[in-house]
Motif scaffolding. Structure first.
Motif, PDB file in Angstrom:
ATOM      1  N   LEU A  41       0.828  -1.216   0.000  1.00 27.25           N
ATOM      2  CA  LEU A  41       0.000   0.000   0.000  1.00 27.25           C
ATOM      3  C   LEU A  41       0.858   1.260   0.000  1.00 27.25           C
ATOM      4  CD1 LEU A  41      -2.920  -0.928   2.412  1.00 27.25           C
ATOM      5  CD2 LEU A  41      -2.998  -0.568  -0.054  1.00 27.25           C
ATOM      6  N   VAL A  42       1.953   1.258   0.741  1.00 24.93           N
ATOM      7  CA  VAL A  42       2.849   2.421   0.733  1.00 24.93           C
ATOM      8  C   VAL A  42       3.451   2.599  -0.663  1.00 24.93           C
ATOM      9  CG1 VAL A  42       5.049   3.280   1.622  1.00 24.93           C
ATOM     10  CG2 VAL A  42       3.347   2.396   3.188  1.00 24.93           C
ATOM     11  N   GLY A  43       3.859   1.504  -1.286  1.00 25.78           N
ATOM     12  CA  GLY A  43       4.419   1.591  -2.640  1.00 25.78           C
ATOM     13  C   GLY A  43       3.412   2.111  -3.645  1.00 25.78           C
ATOM     14  N   LEU A  44       2.181   1.618  -3.561  1.00 25.52           N
ATOM     15  CA  LEU A  44       1.142   2.098  -4.478  1.00 25.52           C
ATOM     16  C   LEU A  44       0.820   3.567  -4.244  1.00 25.52           C
ATOM     17  CD1 LEU A  44      -1.331  -0.922  -4.595  1.00 25.52           C
ATOM     18  CD2 LEU A  44       0.162  -0.087  -6.412  1.00 25.52           C
ATOM     19  N   THR A  45       0.852   4.010  -2.994  1.00 21.12           N
ATOM     20  CA  THR A  45       0.600   5.420  -2.689  1.00 21.12           C
ATOM     21  C   THR A  45       1.683   6.303  -3.290  1.00 21.12           C
ATOM     22  OG1 THR A  45      -0.505   4.781  -0.648  1.00 21.12           O
ATOM     23  CG2 THR A  45       0.214   7.065  -0.820  1.00 21.12           C
ATOM     24  N   VAL A  46       2.931   5.873  -3.161  1.00 28.62           N
ATOM     25  CA  VAL A  46       4.045   6.662  -3.723  1.00 28.62           C
ATOM     26  C   VAL A  46       3.950   6.716  -5.243  1.00 28.62           C
ATOM     27  CG1 VAL A  46       6.552   6.685  -4.023  1.00 28.62           C
ATOM     28  CG2 VAL A  46       5.571   6.277  -1.769  1.00 28.62           C
ATOM     29  N   VAL A  47       3.692   5.579  -5.861  1.00 30.04           N
ATOM     30  CA  VAL A  47       3.584   5.549  -7.329  1.00 30.04           C
ATOM     31  C   VAL A  47       2.385   6.371  -7.796  1.00 30.04           C
ATOM     32  CG1 VAL A  47       3.130   4.025  -9.298  1.00 30.04           C
ATOM     33  CG2 VAL A  47       4.820   3.376  -7.592  1.00 30.04           C
ATOM     34  N   GLY A  48       1.264   6.267  -7.080  1.00 29.21           N
ATOM     35  CA  GLY A  48       0.088   7.061  -7.444  1.00 29.21           C
ATOM     36  C   GLY A  48       0.340   8.550  -7.305  1.00 29.21           C
ATOM     37  N   GLY A  49       1.076   8.943  -6.274  1.00 25.81           N
ATOM     38  CA  GLY A  49       1.417  10.361  -6.116  1.00 25.81           C
ATOM     39  C   GLY A  49       2.300  10.867  -7.245  1.00 25.81           C
ATOM     40  N   LEU A  50       3.257  10.052  -7.654  1.00 25.93           N
ATOM     41  CA  LEU A  50       4.128  10.466  -8.769  1.00 25.93           C
ATOM     42  C   LEU A  50       3.345  10.567 -10.075  1.00 25.93           C
ATOM     43  CD1 LEU A  50       7.309   8.363  -7.980  1.00 25.93           C
ATOM     44  CD2 LEU A  50       7.049  10.825  -7.772  1.00 25.93           C
ATOM     45  N   VAL A  51       2.489   9.595 -10.324  1.00 29.19           N
ATOM     46  CA  VAL A  51       1.686   9.636 -11.556  1.00 29.19           C
ATOM     47  C   VAL A  51       0.720  10.819 -11.524  1.00 29.19           C
ATOM     48  CG1 VAL A  51      -0.109   8.387 -12.843  1.00 29.19           C
ATOM     49  CG2 VAL A  51       1.913   7.186 -12.033  1.00 29.19           C
ATOM     50  N   GLY A  52       0.100  11.087 -10.377  1.00 30.15           N
ATOM     51  CA  GLY A  52      -0.820  12.224 -10.273  1.00 30.15           C
ATOM     52  C   GLY A  52      -0.119  13.548 -10.465  1.00 30.15           C
ATOM     53  N   SER A  53       1.069  13.681  -9.878  1.00 33.28           N
ATOM     54  CA  SER A  53       1.795  14.942 -10.060  1.00 33.28           C
ATOM     55  C   SER A  53       2.228  15.111 -11.514  1.00 33.28           C
ATOM     56  CB  SER A  53       3.015  14.992  -9.139  1.00 33.28           C
ATOM     57  OG  SER A  53       3.942  13.994  -9.510  1.00 33.28           O
ATOM     58  N   LEU A  54       2.512  14.015 -12.176  1.00 30.64           N
ATOM     59  CA  LEU A  54       2.869  14.093 -13.594  1.00 30.64           C
ATOM     60  C   LEU A  54       1.657  14.502 -14.427  1.00 30.64           C
ATOM     61  CD1 LEU A  54       5.507  13.418 -15.141  1.00 30.64           C
ATOM     62  CD2 LEU A  54       4.456  11.253 -15.732  1.00 30.64           C
ATOM     63  N   LEU A  55       0.491  13.928 -14.113  1.00 26.20           N
ATOM     64  CA  LEU A  55      -0.715  14.270 -14.878  1.00 26.20           C
ATOM     65  C   LEU A  55      -1.139  15.718 -14.668  1.00 26.20           C
ATOM     66  CD1 LEU A  55      -2.884  11.058 -14.409  1.00 26.20           C
ATOM     67  CD2 LEU A  55      -1.753  11.854 -16.482  1.00 26.20           C
ATOM     68  N   PHE A  56      -1.017  16.203 -13.435  1.00 25.39           N
ATOM     69  CA  PHE A  56      -1.396  17.596 -13.182  1.00 25.39           C
ATOM     70  C   PHE A  56      -0.304  18.575 -13.596  1.00 25.39           C
ATOM     71  CE2 PHE A  56      -4.330  15.691  -9.970  1.00 25.39           C
ATOM     72  CZ  PHE A  56      -5.494  16.147 -10.551  1.00 25.39           C
ATOM     73  N   GLY A  57       0.929  18.149 -13.634  1.00 19.43           N
ATOM     74  CA  GLY A  57       2.030  19.053 -13.937  1.00 19.43           C
ATOM     75  C   GLY A  57       2.320  19.219 -15.409  1.00 19.43           C
TER      76      GLY A  57
END
Length: 78
Positions: A41-57
């Motif tokens: 779950l921690v790994g998925l949260t980190v990966v999801g945060g990186l993907v989300g920041s990429l999509l919004f950025g």
């Protein structure tokens, strides 16, 4: 030149390859299922945060080139 022929100046260096310890390391502690799930779950949260920041950025990083130049009404009237 005169050279002294010494195999190894220190005896413990020569015997280091043959040394075996009689102390065994402790066995590895295997993580439980809940610890594994928490790590996933921690790994998925980190990966999801990186993907989300990429999509919004990415839209903010795009350069906008105007298709046609826009002029205000005041500059067209003169």
């Amino acid at each position: 030149m005169f050279r002294r022929r010494e195999a190894v100046p220190f005896a413990f260096v020569a015997e280091a390859d043959a040394f075996r310890s009689n102390v065994t390391p402790p066995p590895r502690i295997r993580p439980s299922r809940s610890q594994l799930a928490g790590g996933v779950l921690v790994g998925l949260t980190v990966v999801g945060g990186l993907v989300g920041s990429l999509l919004f950025g990415l839209p903010a990083l795009e350069t906008r080139t105007p298709a046609h130049s826009q002029q205000s009404e005041a500059s067209q009237g003169r």
